[in-house]
Design an enzyme around this catalytic site. Structure first.
Site, PDB file in Angstrom:
ATOM      1  N   ARG A 105       0.849  -1.194   0.000  1.00  0.00           N
ATOM      2  CA  ARG A 105       0.000   0.000   0.000  1.00  0.00           C
ATOM      3  C   ARG A 105       0.880   1.238   0.000  1.00  0.00           C
ATOM      4  O   ARG A 105       1.915   1.278   0.646  1.00  0.00           O
ATOM      5  CB  ARG A 105      -0.873   0.032   1.266  1.00  0.00           C
ATOM      6  CG  ARG A 105      -1.955  -0.987   1.340  1.00  0.00           C
ATOM      7  CD  ARG A 105      -2.944  -0.610   2.445  1.00  0.00           C
ATOM      8  NE  ARG A 105      -2.308  -0.120   3.647  1.00  0.00           N
ATOM      9  CZ  ARG A 105      -1.947  -0.887   4.671  1.00  0.00           C
ATOM     10  NH1 ARG A 105      -2.157  -2.176   4.640  1.00  0.00           N
ATOM     11  NH2 ARG A 105      -1.383  -0.368   5.739  1.00  0.00           N
ATOM     12  N   TYR A 254      -1.167  -3.913  -7.382  1.00  0.00           N
ATOM     13  CA  TYR A 254      -1.014  -4.857  -6.279  1.00  0.00           C
ATOM     14  C   TYR A 254      -1.839  -4.514  -5.048  1.00  0.00           C
ATOM     15  O   TYR A 254      -1.985  -3.344  -4.684  1.00  0.00           O
ATOM     16  CB  TYR A 254       0.463  -4.920  -5.885  1.00  0.00           C
ATOM     17  CG  TYR A 254       0.799  -6.001  -4.883  1.00  0.00           C
ATOM     18  CD1 TYR A 254       0.248  -7.273  -4.996  1.00  0.00           C
ATOM     19  CD2 TYR A 254       1.665  -5.755  -3.828  1.00  0.00           C
ATOM     20  CE1 TYR A 254       0.555  -8.269  -4.086  1.00  0.00           C
ATOM     21  CE2 TYR A 254       1.987  -6.750  -2.916  1.00  0.00           C
ATOM     22  CZ  TYR A 254       1.425  -8.001  -3.050  1.00  0.00           C
ATOM     23  OH  TYR A 254       1.727  -8.991  -2.142  1.00  0.00           O
ATOM     24  N   LYS A 263      -9.328  -2.527   1.226  1.00  0.00           N
ATOM     25  CA  LYS A 263      -9.251  -1.390   2.145  1.00  0.00           C
ATOM     26  C   LYS A 263     -10.035  -0.178   1.626  1.00  0.00           C
ATOM     27  O   LYS A 263     -10.648   0.550   2.409  1.00  0.00           O
ATOM     28  CB  LYS A 263      -7.796  -0.991   2.382  1.00  0.00           C
ATOM     29  CG  LYS A 263      -6.881  -2.119   2.808  1.00  0.00           C
ATOM     30  CD  LYS A 263      -7.271  -2.745   4.130  1.00  0.00           C
ATOM     31  CE  LYS A 263      -6.183  -3.695   4.604  1.00  0.00           C
ATOM     32  NZ  LYS A 263      -6.524  -4.436   5.825  1.00  0.00           N
ATOM     33  N   HIS A 283     -11.467  -2.374  10.835  1.00  0.00           N
ATOM     34  CA  HIS A 283     -10.316  -3.214  10.493  1.00  0.00           C
ATOM     35  C   HIS A 283     -10.177  -4.288  11.576  1.00  0.00           C
ATOM     36  O   HIS A 283      -9.298  -4.236  12.428  1.00  0.00           O
ATOM     37  CB  HIS A 283      -9.068  -2.318  10.434  1.00  0.00           C
ATOM     38  CG  HIS A 283      -7.846  -2.981   9.904  1.00  0.00           C
ATOM     39  ND1 HIS A 283      -6.578  -2.588  10.254  1.00  0.00           N
ATOM     40  CD2 HIS A 283      -7.684  -4.012   9.041  1.00  0.00           C
ATOM     41  CE1 HIS A 283      -5.696  -3.332   9.634  1.00  0.00           C
ATOM     42  NE2 HIS A 283      -6.338  -4.201   8.892  1.00  0.00           N
ATOM     43  N   SER A 305      -2.092  -4.138  10.541  1.00  0.00           N
ATOM     44  CA  SER A 305      -1.726  -5.163   9.569  1.00  0.00           C
ATOM     45  C   SER A 305      -0.427  -5.852   9.964  1.00  0.00           C
ATOM     46  O   SER A 305       0.502  -5.214  10.464  1.00  0.00           O
ATOM     47  CB  SER A 305      -1.561  -4.540   8.176  1.00  0.00           C
ATOM     48  OG  SER A 305      -2.792  -4.077   7.698  1.00  0.00           O
ATOM     49  N   CYS A 307       0.134  -7.930  12.328  1.00  0.00           N
ATOM     50  CA  CYS A 307       0.360  -8.077  13.774  1.00  0.00           C
ATOM     51  C   CYS A 307      -0.371  -9.291  14.342  1.00  0.00           C
ATOM     52  O   CYS A 307      -0.645  -9.341  15.538  1.00  0.00           O
ATOM     53  CB  CYS A 307      -0.073  -6.811  14.513  1.00  0.00           C
ATOM     54  SG  CYS A 307       1.100  -5.452  14.398  1.00  0.00           S
ATOM     55  N   LYS A 309      -3.433 -10.799  13.142  1.00  0.00           N
ATOM     56  CA  LYS A 309      -4.888 -10.953  13.023  1.00  0.00           C
ATOM     57  C   LYS A 309      -5.255 -12.314  12.447  1.00  0.00           C
ATOM     58  O   LYS A 309      -6.130 -13.001  12.964  1.00  0.00           O
ATOM     59  CB  LYS A 309      -5.480  -9.850  12.134  1.00  0.00           C
ATOM     60  CG  LYS A 309      -5.537  -8.485  12.761  1.00  0.00           C
ATOM     61  CD  LYS A 309      -6.514  -7.563  12.072  1.00  0.00           C
ATOM     62  CE  LYS A 309      -6.389  -7.523  10.572  1.00  0.00           C
ATOM     63  NZ  LYS A 309      -5.072  -7.062  10.102  1.00  0.00           N
ATOM     64  N   ASP A 330      -9.875  -9.895   8.664  1.00  0.00           N
ATOM     65  CA  ASP A 330      -9.371  -8.551   8.395  1.00  0.00           C
ATOM     66  C   ASP A 330     -10.402  -7.440   8.524  1.00  0.00           C
ATOM     67  O   ASP A 330     -10.074  -6.353   8.986  1.00  0.00           O
ATOM     68  CB  ASP A 330      -8.770  -8.510   6.987  1.00  0.00           C
ATOM     69  CG  ASP A 330      -7.890  -7.294   6.749  1.00  0.00           C
ATOM     70  OD1 ASP A 330      -7.091  -6.960   7.628  1.00  0.00           O
ATOM     71  OD2 ASP A 330      -7.999  -6.686   5.671  1.00  0.00           O
ATOM     72  N   ARG A 423       2.231 -12.066  -0.185  1.00  0.00           N
ATOM     73  CA  ARG A 423       0.867 -12.436   0.203  1.00  0.00           C
ATOM     74  C   ARG A 423       0.409 -13.748  -0.415  1.00  0.00           C
ATOM     75  O   ARG A 423       0.887 -14.180  -1.455  1.00  0.00           O
ATOM     76  CB  ARG A 423      -0.104 -11.340  -0.266  1.00  0.00           C
ATOM     77  CG  ARG A 423       0.147  -9.958   0.320  1.00  0.00           C
ATOM     78  CD  ARG A 423      -0.406  -9.816   1.709  1.00  0.00           C
ATOM     79  NE  ARG A 423      -0.154  -8.510   2.293  1.00  0.00           N
ATOM     80  CZ  ARG A 423      -0.904  -7.964   3.245  1.00  0.00           C
ATOM     81  NH1 ARG A 423      -1.963  -8.618   3.716  1.00  0.00           N
ATOM     82  NH2 ARG A 423      -0.600  -6.789   3.741  1.00  0.00           N
TER      83      ARG A 423
END
Length: 641
Positions: A105, A254, A263, A283, A305, A307, A309, A330, A423
């Site tokens: 991002r 991407y 997002k 989120h 992100s 961390c 989830k 997410d 990813r």
């Protein structure tokens, strides 16, 4: 079936009004629709497509239906053109390697457009740069689009993607149409959303989220592609216009920059719709947890992100008899029902998970989920047709490894095998622990909300807010080590309120007030908690084992949401802590529980000062008085330690 439309124009007279510019095309163009029937679409959707077709000038239009045949055809075309390659070690898995300049991002180039800046971002203290979003004026947006989009799809196909965020026809679901010139985006959106022509019927003449995306590489190319990956990284721009419910993205192929349901729609535009309609777009992961007695509760949790989830959402509990099932990893859209229960859906259809660190130890269910029907991007590839990344296995795989940079890789290499933000994009339905209610049209009832982040010092393993207002303050005060999901470097402790800092669609101060306004008479408000799996001891090692052992913390949270947990807390300056024996530690060996729950006075005085400075600098006059009062009360309590 092919359809051909001829747009009749006078020679040399077709003008495209783009912002304040006009581009002369100079000849009549034929509109070639190679898949689908443009004339059968609702008028407003057809108008949207035709308007953007005139701007972008694709060679043809493909209206997607989300079918397996369509997907196979696109994947075959991409393979033929060298954009992806099959991974024969797995079932229908594919490998993509991006241009190294297009890997994450790009927050600095992601903007919200509103008539005034303050609608988007709180006005920071004079002399301070705002960090709670990026604003662009409507005029500047028009100019930026005019500089980028005219003719940007020449030589390419414009794909029309009708997609549902949430179960098709669900009471909390929303719909969008994305136009893109990227087949990679179509294949990924098919995983991450529900692509179906039914969306056209559900939209009808109602409002829908308009999404326009281009990689910015018209044909013929002006410069050779890197890794056969089309992009224009120097001119990336990701824009959101809440008033028009419109997203326009240029230059990146991407992740969240191009998969506009993620997002951009789910959080930035989603939060503005939620603000307007009285619900929450967050989120957050959603998980279901079932006790040995068969009682089940649902929990939503917000972490920045990368961390943990996904690891938490797919946890395999170590406590006997407990079961955790995944609703989403997410995004959570949450809305109070007529009976006052907060209900949540996962609006996504797949997982776009960070690969590095995912292993059979940390998240076996994620690995099992992505062994079929998955697109891997920027991981390493192995000579036996598989993938590899840091933290995937105890030992490197047999054979040779080629890094995400397309270079030979060994354990002696100085560069990583996989990009830190590499990813896997895989269907949620394949998760071995997917919750049976994950596609419930009305969502699942939420009993607890958890905030958390990476805090190596000072922050206890878990604590509970005193009430909803205090919980909103805890979310607002979240801080965490920065992650690889954005372009930030290093391990600095960053403020990341509600884990939403890069994703707010409107003024954060107004967002906080919106959360405070949720607490109304007749509503069953979920309890709010904060967790920290990442506290380190003096030896710089993690004090808590984490992963499946986090079920011990979830057990305490589970009990605290019912009457049996009334005697399991003790009051502290920062919130309710578990009583000394409330968390089951049997079989853990030596764990310094006293250290995990210590509240160092100096640390917390520094913490309150950092929060105060952040609120003053960034939120300033838009900070709700109730949140300011919570900070003042926290400092007074800490001073008495």
């Amino acid at each position: 079936v092919k359809f051909r439309y001829i747009r009749l124009t006078k020679p040399n007279s077709l003008l495209l009004n783009v912002g304040r510019k006009a581009t002369s095309i100079g000849f009549a163009r034929s509109l070639k629709v190679v898949h689908g029937d443009l004339d059968k679409l609702p008028s407003q959707i057809k108008s949207f497509i035709l308007e953007k077709e005139k701007l972008c000038l694709p060679d043809e239009i493909h209206i997607c239906d989300g079918s397996e045949n369509e997907n196979k055809s696109l994947l075959t075309q991409m393979q033929k053109d060298g954009e992806i390659k099959p991974l024969p070690k797995y079932d229908n898995c594919w490998y993509a390697r991006t241009d190294p300049k297009d890997v994450a991002r790009v927050e600095s180039k992601t903007v919200i457009t509103t008539p005034t800046e303050r609608e988007t971002i709180p006005k920071p203290r004079p002399g301070v740069k705002g960090t709670l979003g990026h604003w662009m004026s409507p005029d500047d947006l028009e100019t930026a689009i005019g500089d980028r989009f005219p003719g940007c799809m020449k030589g390419r196909t414009m794909y029309v993607i009708p997609f549902s965020m949430g179960p098709v026809g669900g009471s909390i679901s929303k719909y969008g149409v994305q136009l893109t010139d990227s087949r990679y985006v179509v294949a990924s959106m098919r995983v991450m959303t529900r692509i179906t022509p039914k969306v056209f019927d559900l939209i009808g003449e109602d409002t829908f989220v308009k999404c326009l995306h281009s990689v910015g590489c018209p044909l013929p190319l002006k410069a050779p592609l890197v890794n056969n990956w089309p992009c224009d990284p120097s001119r990336v721009l990701v824009t959101h216009n809440p008033a028009k419910t419109e997203i326009v993205s240029y230059g990146s192929g991407y992740g969240g920059n191009s998969l506009l349901g993620k997002k951009c729609f789910a959080l930035r535009i989603g939060s503005t719709i939620a603000h307007r309609e009285g619900w929450l777009a967050e989120h957050m992961l959603i998980l279901g947890i079932t006790s040995p007695s068969g009682e089940k509760k649902y929990i939503a949790a917000a972490f920045p992100s990368a961390c943990g989830k996904t690891n938490l959402a797919m946890m395999e509990p170590t406590l006997p008899g407990w079961k955790v099932e995944c609703v989403g990893d997410d995004i959570a859209w949450m809305k109070f029902d007529t009976e006052g229960r907060l209900r949540a859906i996962n609006p996504e259809n797949g997982f776009f998970g960070v690969a590095p660190g995912t292993s059979m130890k940390t998240n076996p269910n994620a690995l099992k989920t992505c062994m079929s029907n998955t697109v891997f991007t920027n991981v390493a590839e192995t000579s036996d047709g598989g993938v590899y990344w840091e933290g995937m296995d105890e030992t490197p795989p047999n054979g040779t490894v080629t890094s995400w940079l397309n270079e030979p890789w060994t354990t002696e290499s100085t560069k990583p095998a996989a990009h830190p933000n590499s990813r896997f994009c895989c269907p949620a339905s394949q998760c071995p622990t997917i919750d049976p209610n994950w596609e419930s049209h009305d969502g699942v009832p939420i009993d607890a909300i958890i905030f958390g982040g990476r805090r190596p010092k000072g922050v206890p393993l878990v604590y509970e807010s005193f009430n909803w207002q205090h919980g909103v303050f805890i979310g607002a005060a979240m801080r965490s080590e920065s992650t690889a999901a954005a372009e930030h470097k290093g391990k600095a402790i960053m403020h990341d309120p509600f884990a939403m800092r890069p994703f707010f669609g409107y003024n954060f101060g107004h967002y906080l007030q919106h959360w405070l306004n949720m607490d109304q008479a007749g509503r069953n408000m979920p309890k709010i908690f904060h967790v920290n799996w990442f506290r380190k001891g003096e030896d710089n090692k993690f004090m808590w084992p984490g992963f499946g052992e986090n079920s011990r913390v979830l057990e305490w949270i589970f009990k605290r949401t019912s009457s049996e947990g009334n005697n399991l807390v003790r009051e502290s300056p920062i919130g309710y802590l578990p009583t000394p024996d409330a968390i089951n530690t049997s079989g853990l060996g030596e764990v310094d529980m006293n250290g995990l729950f210590s509240i160092p006075k100096d640390f917390w005085l520094d913490e309150t000062e950092a929060i105060r400075k952040y609120f003053d600098d960034q939120v300033n006059d838009d900070l709700p008085p109730k949140v300011a009062q919570e900070l003042s009360d926290l400092k007074s309590r800490v001073q008495k330690i």
